[in-house]
Motif scaffolding. Structure first.
Motif, PDB file in Angstrom:
ATOM      1  N   VAL A  22      -5.893   2.741  -1.139  1.00  0.00           N
ATOM      2  CA  VAL A  22      -7.229   3.001  -0.409  1.00  0.00           C
ATOM      3  C   VAL A  22      -7.001   4.729  -0.078  1.00  0.00           C
ATOM      4  CG1 VAL A  22      -8.261   2.788   1.696  1.00  0.00           C
ATOM      5  CG2 VAL A  22      -7.105   0.794   0.501  1.00  0.00           C
ATOM      6  N   ARG A  23      -8.014   5.401  -0.345  1.00  0.00           N
ATOM      7  CA  ARG A  23      -7.786   6.790  -0.282  1.00  0.00           C
ATOM      8  C   ARG A  23      -9.305   7.199  -0.120  1.00  0.00           C
ATOM      9  NH1 ARG A  23      -5.651   7.729  -6.676  1.00  0.00           N
ATOM     10  NH2 ARG A  23      -7.676   6.690  -7.446  1.00  0.00           N
ATOM     11  N   GLY A  24      -9.277   8.732   0.020  1.00  0.00           N
ATOM     12  CA  GLY A  24     -10.550   9.458   0.206  1.00  0.00           C
ATOM     13  C   GLY A  24     -11.711   9.267  -0.950  1.00  0.00           C
ATOM     14  N   VAL A  81       0.764  -1.113   0.025  1.00  0.00           N
ATOM     15  CA  VAL A  81       0.019   0.009  -0.197  1.00  0.00           C
ATOM     16  C   VAL A  81       0.818   1.139   0.028  1.00  0.00           C
ATOM     17  CG1 VAL A  81      -1.909  -1.103   1.229  1.00  0.00           C
ATOM     18  CG2 VAL A  81      -0.014   0.219   2.486  1.00  0.00           C
ATOM     19  N   ARG A  82       0.248   2.399  -0.275  1.00  0.00           N
ATOM     20  CA  ARG A  82       1.184   3.615  -0.215  1.00  0.00           C
ATOM     21  C   ARG A  82       0.238   4.713   0.314  1.00  0.00           C
ATOM     22  NH1 ARG A  82      -2.418   6.478  -3.116  1.00  0.00           N
ATOM     23  NH2 ARG A  82      -2.427   6.344  -5.123  1.00  0.00           N
ATOM     24  N   PHE A  83       0.717   5.547   1.026  1.00  0.00           N
ATOM     25  CA  PHE A  83       0.288   6.908   1.403  1.00  0.00           C
ATOM     26  C   PHE A  83       0.865   8.055   0.773  1.00  0.00           C
ATOM     27  CE2 PHE A  83       0.070  10.511   4.640  1.00  0.00           C
ATOM     28  CZ  PHE A  83      -1.140  10.818   4.665  1.00  0.00           C
ATOM     29  N   ALA A  84       0.074   8.729  -0.078  1.00  0.00           N
ATOM     30  CA  ALA A  84       0.534   9.860  -0.977  1.00  0.00           C
ATOM     31  C   ALA A  84       0.266  11.230  -0.716  1.00  0.00           C
ATOM     32  CB  ALA A  84       0.281   9.217  -2.400  1.00  0.00           C
ATOM     33  N   PRO A  85       0.489  11.838   0.392  1.00  0.00           N
ATOM     34  CA  PRO A  85       0.152  13.079   0.508  1.00  0.00           C
ATOM     35  C   PRO A  85       1.275  14.198  -0.325  1.00  0.00           C
ATOM     36  CG  PRO A  85       1.899  12.480   2.308  1.00  0.00           C
ATOM     37  CD  PRO A  85       1.392  11.534   1.444  1.00  0.00           C
ATOM     38  N   SER A  86       0.401  15.313  -0.550  1.00  0.00           N
ATOM     39  CA  SER A  86       1.404  16.164  -1.249  1.00  0.00           C
ATOM     40  C   SER A  86       2.137  17.233   0.158  1.00  0.00           C
ATOM     41  CB  SER A  86       0.776  17.095  -2.480  1.00  0.00           C
ATOM     42  OG  SER A  86      -0.472  17.566  -1.750  1.00  0.00           O
ATOM     43  N   PRO A  87       3.426  17.635  -0.059  1.00  0.00           N
ATOM     44  CA  PRO A  87       3.946  18.263   1.031  1.00  0.00           C
ATOM     45  C   PRO A  87       3.864  19.762   0.841  1.00  0.00           C
ATOM     46  CG  PRO A  87       5.695  17.773  -0.436  1.00  0.00           C
ATOM     47  CD  PRO A  87       4.583  17.088  -1.007  1.00  0.00           C
ATOM     48  N   ASP A 129     -13.030  11.547  -2.461  1.00  0.00           N
ATOM     49  CA  ASP A 129     -12.849  12.455  -3.349  1.00  0.00           C
ATOM     50  C   ASP A 129     -12.086  12.033  -4.534  1.00  0.00           C
ATOM     51  OD1 ASP A 129     -10.848  12.637  -1.569  1.00  0.00           O
ATOM     52  OD2 ASP A 129     -10.057  14.363  -1.563  1.00  0.00           O
ATOM     53  N   HIS A 130     -11.568  10.946  -4.475  1.00  0.00           N
ATOM     54  CA  HIS A 130     -10.890  10.202  -5.701  1.00  0.00           C
ATOM     55  C   HIS A 130     -11.504   9.344  -6.560  1.00  0.00           C
ATOM     56  CE1 HIS A 130      -6.940  12.175  -5.033  1.00  0.00           C
ATOM     57  NE2 HIS A 130      -7.140  12.064  -3.566  1.00  0.00           N
ATOM     58  N   VAL A 131     -12.804   9.134  -6.362  1.00  0.00           N
ATOM     59  CA  VAL A 131     -13.671   8.100  -7.016  1.00  0.00           C
ATOM     60  C   VAL A 131     -13.461   8.398  -8.587  1.00  0.00           C
ATOM     61  CG1 VAL A 131     -15.983   7.209  -7.674  1.00  0.00           C
ATOM     62  CG2 VAL A 131     -15.117   7.517  -5.080  1.00  0.00           C
ATOM     63  N   LEU A 154       5.644   5.573   1.808  1.00  0.00           N
ATOM     64  CA  LEU A 154       5.296   7.104   1.725  1.00  0.00           C
ATOM     65  C   LEU A 154       5.745   7.658   0.524  1.00  0.00           C
ATOM     66  CD1 LEU A 154       4.292   9.788   3.191  1.00  0.00           C
ATOM     67  CD2 LEU A 154       6.574   9.806   4.381  1.00  0.00           C
ATOM     68  N   ARG A 155       4.910   8.268  -0.305  1.00  0.00           N
ATOM     69  CA  ARG A 155       5.182   8.785  -1.462  1.00  0.00           C
ATOM     70  C   ARG A 155       5.024  10.313  -1.313  1.00  0.00           C
ATOM     71  NH1 ARG A 155       1.384   6.914  -6.143  1.00  0.00           N
ATOM     72  NH2 ARG A 155       0.363   9.207  -5.733  1.00  0.00           N
ATOM     73  N   LEU A 156       5.931  11.023  -1.453  1.00  0.00           N
ATOM     74  CA  LEU A 156       5.650  12.542  -1.296  1.00  0.00           C
ATOM     75  C   LEU A 156       5.230  12.957  -2.780  1.00  0.00           C
ATOM     76  CD1 LEU A 156       8.528  13.014   0.876  1.00  0.00           C
ATOM     77  CD2 LEU A 156       6.096  13.258   1.528  1.00  0.00           C
ATOM     78  N   ASP A 157       3.930  13.341  -2.981  1.00  0.00           N
ATOM     79  CA  ASP A 157       3.371  13.844  -4.207  1.00  0.00           C
ATOM     80  C   ASP A 157       4.113  15.389  -4.439  1.00  0.00           C
ATOM     81  OD1 ASP A 157       2.257  11.386  -4.766  1.00  0.00           O
ATOM     82  OD2 ASP A 157       0.329  11.984  -4.838  1.00  0.00           O
ATOM     83  N   ASP A 158       5.087  15.614  -4.947  1.00  0.00           N
ATOM     84  CA  ASP A 158       5.666  16.946  -4.834  1.00  0.00           C
ATOM     85  C   ASP A 158       5.973  17.459  -6.217  1.00  0.00           C
ATOM     86  OD1 ASP A 158       7.637  15.291  -5.475  1.00  0.00           O
ATOM     87  OD2 ASP A 158       9.103  16.081  -4.035  1.00  0.00           O
ATOM     88  N   LEU A 193       0.573  17.061 -14.131  1.00  0.00           N
ATOM     89  CA  LEU A 193      -0.464  17.103 -12.812  1.00  0.00           C
ATOM     90  C   LEU A 193      -0.517  15.808 -12.108  1.00  0.00           C
ATOM     91  CD1 LEU A 193      -1.842  18.981 -15.382  1.00  0.00           C
ATOM     92  CD2 LEU A 193      -3.331  19.201 -13.397  1.00  0.00           C
ATOM     93  N   TYR A 194      -1.249  15.436 -10.966  1.00  0.00           N
ATOM     94  CA  TYR A 194      -1.087  14.565 -10.162  1.00  0.00           C
ATOM     95  C   TYR A 194      -1.264  13.170 -10.791  1.00  0.00           C
ATOM     96  CZ  TYR A 194      -3.914  11.289  -7.303  1.00  0.00           C
ATOM     97  OH  TYR A 194      -4.229  10.264  -7.059  1.00  0.00           O
ATOM     98  N   THR A 195      -2.009  13.091 -11.867  1.00  0.00           N
ATOM     99  CA  THR A 195      -2.662  11.808 -12.219  1.00  0.00           C
ATOM    100  C   THR A 195      -1.515  10.880 -12.928  1.00  0.00           C
ATOM    101  OG1 THR A 195      -4.766  12.981 -12.774  1.00  0.00           O
ATOM    102  CG2 THR A 195      -4.533  10.763 -13.730  1.00  0.00           C
ATOM    103  N   PRO A 212       1.953  10.836 -12.734  1.00  0.00           N
ATOM    104  CA  PRO A 212       2.802  10.122 -11.889  1.00  0.00           C
ATOM    105  C   PRO A 212       2.302   9.351 -10.889  1.00  0.00           C
ATOM    106  CG  PRO A 212       3.127  12.596 -11.947  1.00  0.00           C
ATOM    107  CD  PRO A 212       1.856  12.317 -12.833  1.00  0.00           C
ATOM    108  N   SER A 213       1.329   9.562 -10.312  1.00  0.00           N
ATOM    109  CA  SER A 213       0.344   8.555  -9.526  1.00  0.00           C
ATOM    110  C   SER A 213       0.183   7.323 -10.019  1.00  0.00           C
ATOM    111  CB  SER A 213      -0.706   9.389  -8.926  1.00  0.00           C
ATOM    112  OG  SER A 213      -1.406   8.434  -7.976  1.00  0.00           O
ATOM    113  N   VAL A 214      -0.350   7.337 -11.181  1.00  0.00           N
ATOM    114  CA  VAL A 214      -0.383   5.768 -11.836  1.00  0.00           C
ATOM    115  C   VAL A 214       0.895   5.220 -12.312  1.00  0.00           C
ATOM    116  CG1 VAL A 214      -1.079   4.841 -13.964  1.00  0.00           C
ATOM    117  CG2 VAL A 214      -2.633   6.477 -13.075  1.00  0.00           C
TER     118      VAL A 214
HETATM  119  N1  GLU Z   1      -1.446  13.514  -3.469  1.00  0.00           N
HETATM  120  C1  GLU Z   1      -2.773  12.996  -3.743  1.00  0.00           C
HETATM  121  C2  GLU Z   1      -3.587  13.459  -2.427  1.00  0.00           C
HETATM  122  O1  GLU Z   1      -3.096  14.013  -1.588  1.00  0.00           O
HETATM  123  C3  GLU Z   1      -2.812  11.448  -3.445  1.00  0.00           C
HETATM  124  C4  GLU Z   1      -4.058  10.876  -3.772  1.00  0.00           C
HETATM  125  C5  GLU Z   1      -3.984   9.272  -3.863  1.00  0.00           C
HETATM  126  O2  GLU Z   1      -4.111   8.760  -2.820  1.00  0.00           O
HETATM  127  O3  GLU Z   1      -3.807   8.736  -4.890  1.00  0.00           O
HETATM  128  O4  GLU Z   1      -4.823  13.828  -2.566  1.00  0.00           O
END
Ligand code: GLU
Length: 449
Positions: free
Chosen positions: A205-207, A9-15, A209-211, A43-47, A187-189, A191-193
């Motif tokens: 697994v995420r919020g 799994v990953r958690f991917a916040p933008s810093p 808002d990403h459906v 932990l993936r930093l979406d920067d 944009l985010y899409t 790199p994330s994929v």
């Molecule tokens: N950087 C995205 C966010 O914080 C990651 C979303 C995801 O988990 O794919 O919303």
């Protein structure tokens, strides 16, 4: 649905700000899934947003996760991996799935308004797909630089959501998403994929808002011949008044909760259990929380995060905390007076730091409050001799009651005021043996001790 063998799994916040309680929910759910089933947590930093990303926020994310008990197996930064995204973008271009567009934001805006005025959905009309090489060359000669859109296949994209069950999005109603900006940044899409595929992520697994993003991402994964992970979308947390949480607003940041003295396990238990079929209750370890977590028990409705509920949960957690767990924390506060002290005071704590208030009440000096000298002198004379123990308080107050005829508050409050200098606090039956005979005698004589 249960998550099966060794998930990655990953958690991917933008810093771009401090993590808030809603981010903690996502991070913890992923962490618990990974730990419970022997998996890995990235932990993936979406920067990729260079303007808003800051190294100090990246550091804060790592520190705040550590405070919650999350130690990522690996940390990656998207800004280190641009070449990988370039390669994927080239593949999509070669396959005709990524196409250049030259409209300015203004032009797009006007087009959207016209569509809306005609009662049409404001979806990108793909005008740029019809441009021939000459027209493109002419636009570029005008100084226009392209942004790049992913050409969606029309039709339904469906998946079995780990939280929401059978889910689908009709891609025919979506605009082709922009993956690359005019300045070449991503944009985010995409790199994330690309990262999810390269890192072998099995469960995203995420919020919720990403459906919609998920449908788009599944199409991109397929276009890149990559495996499609399982997706799950949990409900979002709102403030007690129903507003969304924002990282930029510092709303209920983990940093703030931590600085207000709350226990990480109280924050973790509430973050994970609120808005699910599980009762919000004190849980004393992440392992125990992992055993309770069931993705299918997460509600579809947004969940309200109430700080008062968190504070109450924090107190409950402290009231039940065993001494062994409290001892290092007490030591750090300079007030580890041993197990009987902890047993005496824990029921009175809202936050751990409150323990530091009660230690000096035991060790002194305390300024006794003596209002009725005669009564306190009589009580002092009846103080049992010998070492104090569990029953001393009961024996003593029994004798004082018999001698003075006082009962209830009139009996206990003056004793509390004289012994502790305060009108409230932990049970005196437990405090008195800690205060000890000598200090008690002096305080009952009105002396600072
Ligand atoms: N950087 C995205 C966010 O914080 C990651 C979303 C995801 O988990 O794919 O919303």
């Amino acid at each position: 649905m249960a998550v099966t063998s060794a998930p990655a799994v990953r958690f991917a916040p933008s810093p771009t700000g401090l993590l808030h309680i809603g981010n903690a929910r996502t991070a913890l759910i992923n962490w618990l899934i990974a730990r419970r089933d022997g998996g890995t947590f990235l932990l993936r930093l979406d920067d990729t947003d260079q303007e808003r990303s800051r190294p100090e926020f990246a550091d804060a994310i790592v520190a705040d996760l550590a405070w919650l008990g999350i130690a990522p197996d690996r940390v990656i930064r998207q800004s280190d991996r641009l070449a990988i995204y370039d390669e994927a973008a080239e593949r999509l271009k070669a396959a005709g799935r990524l196409y250049p567009c030259y409209e300015t934001p203004d032009e797009l805006d006007r087009r959207r308004k016209r569509q809306l005025a005609r009662g049409l959905p404001p979806v990108y009309d793909r005008a740029a797909l019809a441009l021939g090489p000459d027209e493109r060359a002419r636009l570029e000669a005008e100084g226009r630089r392209p942004h790049w859109r992913f050409r969606l296949e029309p039709g339904i994209v469906a998946w079995d959501d780990l939280v929401r069950g059978a889910s689908q999005v009709d891609c025919g109603s979506l605009s082709d998403p922009v993956l690359v900006r005019e300045d070449g940044s991503y944009l985010y899409t995409l790199p994330s994929v690309v990262d999810d595929a390269r890192e072998g992520i099995t469960h995203v697994v995420r919020g919720e808002d990403h459906v919609t993003n998920t449908a788009v991402q599944i199409q991109i994964l397929r276009a890149l011949d990559a495996a499609v992970p399982a997706f799950g979308h949990h409900n979002l947390l709102t403030t007690a008044t129903g507003e969304g949480l924002s990282k930029r607003m510092g709303h209920l940041s983990l940093r703030g909760l931590r600085e207000s003295g709350l226990e990480p396990m109280a924050v973790a238990a509430l973050a994970v259990l609120v808005g699910s079929a599980e009762a919000v209750r004190p849980v004393d370890s992440l392992e125990a929380l992992g055993a309770i977590l069931d993705l299918t028990h997460i509600s579809r409705a947004p969940a309200r995060f109430d700080e008062a509920e968190l504070r109450a949960l924090n107190a409950k957690l402290l009231h039940a905390m065993p001494y062994a767990q409290a001892a290092p924390r007490l030591a750090a506060l300079g007030c580890d007076l041993g197990e009987p002290f902890w047993a005496a005071v824990r029921g009175n704590l809202d936050v751990m730091a409150d323990a530091a208030v009660w230690a000096p009440v035991v060790t002194g000096p305390v300024d006794p409050v003596v209002e009725d000298q005669a009564f306190i002198a009589a009580a002092r004379d009846l103080l049992p001799s010998g070492a104090f123990g569990e029953t001393t308080w009961k024996t003593w107050t029994g004798a004082v009651k018999a001698a003075t005829g006082r009962a209830g508050r009139a009996l206990f409050m003056p004793l509390r005021l004289a012994l502790t200098g305060r009108d409230h606090g932990p049970e005196l039956a437990a405090l008195l043996p800690l205060i000890g005979r000598e200090r008690a005698l002096r305080r009952l004589s009105g002396e600072r001790a």
